[in-house]
Design a protein around this motif. Structure first.
Motif, PDB file in Angstrom:
ATOM      1  N   TRP A  93      -1.555   3.939  17.414  1.00 16.54           N
ATOM      2  CA  TRP A  93      -0.988   4.348  18.808  1.00 16.54           C
ATOM      3  C   TRP A  93      -2.154   4.457  19.790  1.00 16.54           C
ATOM      4  N   GLU A 147       0.076 -13.581  22.188  1.00 14.22           N
ATOM      5  CA  GLU A 147       0.127 -12.489  21.248  1.00 14.22           C
ATOM      6  C   GLU A 147      -1.432 -11.988  20.800  1.00 14.22           C
ATOM      7  N   ILE A 181      -3.466   0.839  20.400  1.00 12.49           N
ATOM      8  CA  ILE A 181      -2.507   0.149  21.114  1.00 12.49           C
ATOM      9  C   ILE A 181      -2.664   0.648  22.590  1.00 12.49           C
ATOM     10  N   ARG A 192      -0.723  -6.256  16.246  1.00 13.15           N
ATOM     11  CA  ARG A 192       0.062  -7.327  17.147  1.00 13.15           C
ATOM     12  C   ARG A 192       0.590  -6.595  18.333  1.00 13.15           C
ATOM     13  N   VAL A 193       0.081  -7.196  19.517  1.00 14.27           N
ATOM     14  CA  VAL A 193       0.739  -6.805  20.730  1.00 14.27           C
ATOM     15  C   VAL A 193       0.878  -8.067  21.734  1.00 14.27           C
ATOM     16  N   ASP A 194       2.009  -8.112  22.095  1.00 12.06           N
ATOM     17  CA  ASP A 194       2.438  -9.348  23.101  1.00 12.06           C
ATOM     18  C   ASP A 194       2.314  -8.887  24.565  1.00 12.06           C
ATOM     19  N   VAL A 208      -3.684  -2.039  25.593  1.00 14.34           N
ATOM     20  CA  VAL A 208      -2.748  -2.349  26.782  1.00 14.34           C
ATOM     21  C   VAL A 208      -3.399  -2.059  28.115  1.00 14.34           C
TER      22      VAL A 208
END
Length: 387
Positions: A327, A313, A330, A264-266, A334
């Motif tokens: 990582w 989210e 992610i 999960r990344v906001d 991003v």
């Protein structure tokens, strides 16, 4: 006239070779026959009945018994061949006392029990290994602990049988062992607790070697599982050793067991942005990342109203989860979402604050205007007057 037995005939045949060359030739022939038949022919003959693990173990035991019989028979034959037959006969005639015969029988019985337990233990290891190859649920560590436990009980039973052969008072030994067990239990209760917990972990299988786990706040890759402790390698390259009794009474999070991990990344978007449009752009950007799996598909949900933006989210999955893969995914997501938002003109706002005065207090005034250098006009005029 008494008819000669096969044993007497064999003795007469073996003692008939008197020259050194004949004895050497018979010895070499006997060794070749025993080795060839016992270790080349017999295993091939018995291979055809190894359809199941039980048949495989029984056939292996029969093979070893046959090989042992061949060795004993060939040894006795060599003794008679080289002229040691009278010595054996003299020894057998000397053992006439009942007590001596009983002692000899007990010794032979003890030897037989010991070697039988040894042979069964050896074949037990092969049976467990064969079971492990056919059973996916049995791990390497479970195989080892199962084998060691079975061998321990096997040799313990063999020891009890040998003590019984020698008419040892087992009751006294059991009472002494009971008191010793109580003393050891109180003195090493933590070690015994870890031992019992190790057995539980081996068979409950909350994790295996190579899994990414979190145990009571300690996170890392499982590198070793013994009956006393579990060892983790954290992401700083440090090894963390946790006693099994502490592992069993703490929450365990296994991030590798399923083979997939959701991340999960906001991300925040300006209040002037349509959340549905931002959601579509983000999903398309995430789907184009090779580090993210296609199934389950990525999802984006408006999460909350932030101080200066609407928080979205982003949820996506990776396979074969490890910290580096997490990582890396992610970072890719991003970067991809930031680039897609810039191309679509979707603004990710900076933190903002809105100042206002209360009406009942008359609000507040901002004195002067800010000049080109950032100072107010009143401050600039005052500076000129001082010059």
């Amino acid at each position: 006239m008494l008819q000669a037995t096969p044993v007497d005939a064999a003795r007469s045949f073996l003692t008939g070779f008197e020259t050194l060359g004949a004895r050497l030739g018979v010895t070499a022939l006997l060794l070749v026959v025993v080795a060839g038949f016992g270790w080349l022919v017999l295993p091939r003959l018995i291979q055809g009945v190894q359809d199941s693990a039980l048949q495989w173990a029984v056939s292996g035991a029969i093979l070893r018994a046959a090989q042992l019989s061949l060795l004993v028979g060939s040894g006795l034959s060599l003794l008679y061949l080289w002229g040691f037959g009278p010595t054996l006969a003299a020894l057998s005639e000397e053992v006439t006392n009942d007590s001596e015969l009983q002692t000899l029988g007990r010794a032979l019985g003890s030897v037989v029990v010991f070697f039988a337990a040894y042979a069964v233990a050896r074949y037990l290891s092969n049976v467990v290994a064969n079971l492990s190859r056919h059973a996916d649920w049995l791990t390497d560590h479970q195989e080892e602990i199962l084998l060691r436990t079975a061998q321990l009980f096997l040799f313990g039973f063999a020891g009890i049988v040998i003590l019984g052969i020698w008419d040892t008072n087992l009751g006294g030994l059991l009472v002494g062992a009971g008191f010793l067990g109580i003393v050891v239990g109180f003195a090493a209760r933590q070690t015994l607790g870890s031992l019992i917990a190790g057995f539980v972990l081996m068979f409950s299988r909350p994790f295996t070697i190579g899994d990414w786990v979190e145990i009571g706040g300690e996170e890392g890759i499982v590198t070793d599982i013994t009956i006393f402790h579990t060892r983790l390698e954290n992401f700083d390259g440090e090894f963390v050793i946790i006693p099994n009794d502490r592992v069993s009474d703490r929450p365990i999070t296994n991030r590798s067991q399923k083979g997939l991990l959701r991340i999960r990344v906001d991300v925040s978007v300006d209040y002037g942005t349509d959340p549905d449009r931002a959601k579509e752009v983000a999903i398309e950007a995430i789907s184009n990342c090779t580090e993210v799996v296609d199934a389950p598909p990525p999802q984006v949900f408006p999460k909350e109203f932030g101080d200066s933006a609407v928080v979205l989210e982003m949820r996506f999955w990776i396979d074969h989860p490890t910290p580096p893969r997490k990582w890396k995914a992610i970072s890719a997501v991003v970067s991809a979402v930031k680039t897609a938002f810039d191309e679509e003109g979707i603004k990710i706002p900076f933190p903002q604050r809105e100042l206002s005065g209360r009406a009942e207090t008359g609000g507040f005034d901002v004195r002067g205007q800010v000049g080109s250098n950032g100072d107010s006009e009143d401050a600039q005029a005052e500076a000129r007057g001082n010059d």
